[in-house]
Design an enzyme around this catalytic site. Structure first.
Site, short mmCIF file in Angstrom:
data_model
loop_
_atom_site.label_atom_id
_atom_site.label_comp_id
_atom_site.label_asym_id
_atom_site.label_seq_id
_atom_site.Cartn_x
_atom_site.Cartn_y
_atom_site.Cartn_z
N TYR A 127 47.78 43.48 38.80
CA TYR A 127 48.22 42.13 39.18
C TYR A 127 47.62 41.72 40.51
O TYR A 127 47.68 42.44 41.51
CB TYR A 127 49.76 42.09 39.27
CG TYR A 127 50.27 40.74 39.76
CD1 TYR A 127 50.18 39.62 38.96
CD2 TYR A 127 50.80 40.61 41.03
CE1 TYR A 127 50.61 38.39 39.41
CE2 TYR A 127 51.24 39.38 41.49
CZ TYR A 127 51.15 38.28 40.68
OH TYR A 127 51.59 37.06 41.14
N HIS B 256 47.49 26.78 46.41
CA HIS B 256 48.82 27.01 46.97
C HIS B 256 49.01 26.32 48.31
O HIS B 256 50.15 26.19 48.78
CB HIS B 256 49.07 28.52 47.12
CG HIS B 256 49.36 29.20 45.82
ND1 HIS B 256 48.60 29.02 44.68
CD2 HIS B 256 50.32 30.10 45.46
CE1 HIS B 256 49.08 29.76 43.70
NE2 HIS B 256 50.13 30.42 44.14
#
Length: 511
Positions: A53, A83
């Site tokens: 991940y 983001h």
């Protein structure tokens, strides 16, 4: 002297020095060695075939997609750019600097897998006084303060908007060039390591604890002044009475009140047996119980902050045995709860202060003082509307005391289905602390006038020191004047520590 940043925890004073006073930072040699070691494990994963991940997969609800090695640098850039989606007003520089320092501390822990050269850019930004523009809205407090930290990470990449050491707004590339800082192209996992933490909410918590430690001393000072101004009794603050309920904050507050009122000529003036009052109102008599409970709340919040300052918040993390594991440590609940708890205490301390102020202005309750402490009541209004200002702020503080952390709103296609709202709790606490500062300032201003109207009786040394300090910039009782500047002068004396310093010079250190 620079603050050394290594794998160990930072102290509260270190955070305040860097965030509020612009101290520099220096990564320790141990931190650099730890970063090198953990980086090696990330590079092994990046070169392998096993999905990891944030290294070889997408993020959040997109974590199931395997990312081709040729796209992984783009993956990190895209993560940060997408983001960095904050909106609204800029947050204060001290909050952003605290956030930057605390993220650097986690990077220095050796658990994030970041390259030392990337951490060095963050170190250089702090030392150059370059502060990325971070916005009010964007963080849900899980996975950490993503949007605020992404605006900082964007600057490390050489993009975005910053303020330089003089506060001038400019594009990041220009600011970095002027400071001689080379931006970096993020490698595998580095974007994630830069943005996945509770650093913004933790920074606001540490700064709030610093401010409230001072303001609770001010609350004791203002209460003592009101006790004098209202001809109250100090017998209820005696150590043996307080010991019957042994909360440490209450004992500290009552001890302060005894010290502040010691030797007061005003207090002595009504000890001759002529006073017929049996007991004072709660806002006077119970001052140590409320300010003490607030102190104990700050102590609990400080214990949480100390644990968080010793934490390594990232997902995934590199463990000492080389494992790289996903986790949920980025959830901001521990910090969000105490930020909310502090806002409740702030509202209550302010509410009690406003009640004492109102009592000093009311001829039915102020024991011989003129209405509203006016020079010529009816012609003059005295401090009537100063109390209105207090009341308006207290009403706002009650709204700000509604917890943010009891709310949650799902995001990322329900992958992030429970969030902390810790950043929001921090933002409203900062507004609440400003409100408390102003409420206490009005009480001190009013109580100083009440004390002077008790002449020829003299106040205690500590409370008298406040009156003397105030009179250096604000005139004493008299006909009505433009009151707002006098309130602001008092706010400055409370906020910058001058008031507490003047009192402690006369009384010794307060608890």
């Amino acid at each position: 002297m620079d603050v050394e940043v290594g794998p160990g925890p930072l102290g509260f004073a270190d955070v305040v020095r860097v965030a509020r006073y612009g101290a520099g930072v220096r990564l320790s040699e141990v931190a650099v060695a730890e970063m090198f070691a953990s980086r090696g494990r990330i590079e092994e994963l990046a070169e392998g075939d096993t999905p990891a991940y944030g290294v070889s997969t997408g993020f959040g609800a997109l974590a199931t997609r395997h990312i081709d090695p040729g796209l992984r640098a783009q993956l990190q850039r895209s993560l940060v750019r997408s983001h960095a989606a904050g909106s609204g007003a800029e947050v204060e520089d001290e909050v952003t600097r605290a956030l930057m320092l605390l993220r650097l501390r986690t990077l220095a822990s050796g658990h994030t897998g970041i390259r030392p050269k990337t951490a060095r850019v963050l170190e250089s930004l702090l030392n150059a006084g370059i502060t990325p523009v971070v916005h009010e809205y964007g963080s849900l407090g899980c996975s950490g303060d993503l949007a605020p930290l992404s605006h900082v990470a964007l600057t490390i990449m050489g993009e975005g908007v910053v303020r330089d050491a003089d506060g001038v707004l400019m594009d990041a590339p220009e600011a970095l060039k002027r400071a001689g800082i080379e931006p970096v192209e993020l490698a595998a996992k580095e974007g994630l390591a830069l943005i996945n933490g509770t650093d913004g909410m933790l920074g606001m918590l540490v700064l709030a604890i610093e401010d409230l430690t001072r303001l609770l001393k001010v609350a004791d000072i203002s209460a003592a002044m009101s006790v004098e101004g209202l001809l109250g009794t100090d017998r209820v603050f005696s150590a043996d009475l307080q010991a019957l309920r042994p909360h440490p904050g209450q004992a500290a507050s009552a001890g302060n009140l005894r010290r502040l009122l010691s030797g007061s000529g005003i207090m002595e003036s009504h000890r001759d047996g002529t006073c017929t009052r049996v007991q004072d109102a709660y806002s006077l008599r119970c001052a140590p119980q409320v300010a003490g409970a607030a102190r104990d709340t700050v102590a609990h919040a400080a214990a949480v902050a100390e644990r968080e300052l010793a934490s390594a918040i990232d997902n995934p993390v590199v463990l000492a045995d080389g494992r790289v594991e996903s986790n949920g440590n980025f959830h901001g609940a521990p910090v969000g709860y105490v930020l909310d708890f502090l806002a409740i205490a702030v509202a209550d301390v302010a509410s009690m202060s406003e009640r004492r102020t109102d009592r000093m202005l009311d001829v039915a309750r102020n024991h011989g003082l003129p209405a509203f402490l006016a020079d010529d009541p009816g012609v003059d209004s005295g401090h009537m509307i100063a109390q209105y200002t207090q009341a308006a702020i207290v009403s706002e503080l009650k709204r700000l005391a509604v917890p943010a952390s009891v709310d949650s709103i799902p995001s990322s296609a329900m992958q992030e289905d429970h969030v902390s709202m810790g950043w929001s709790a921090g933002r409203k606490l900062r507004r609440a602390i400003d409100g408390l500062t102003r409420v206490l300032a009005v009480e001190v201003l009013t109580a100083a006038r009440a004390i002077e109207l008790r002449q020829p009786y003299r106040p205690a040394a500590g409370t008298g020191a406040v009156v003397a300090l105030l009179r250096e910039s604000v005139s004493g009782p008299g006909p009505d004047r433009f009151l707002a500047p006098e309130i602001e002068a008092m706010v400055r004396l409370v906020a910058d520590g001058s008031l507490v310093a003047a009192v402690e010079a006369a009384t010794g250190q307060l608890s």
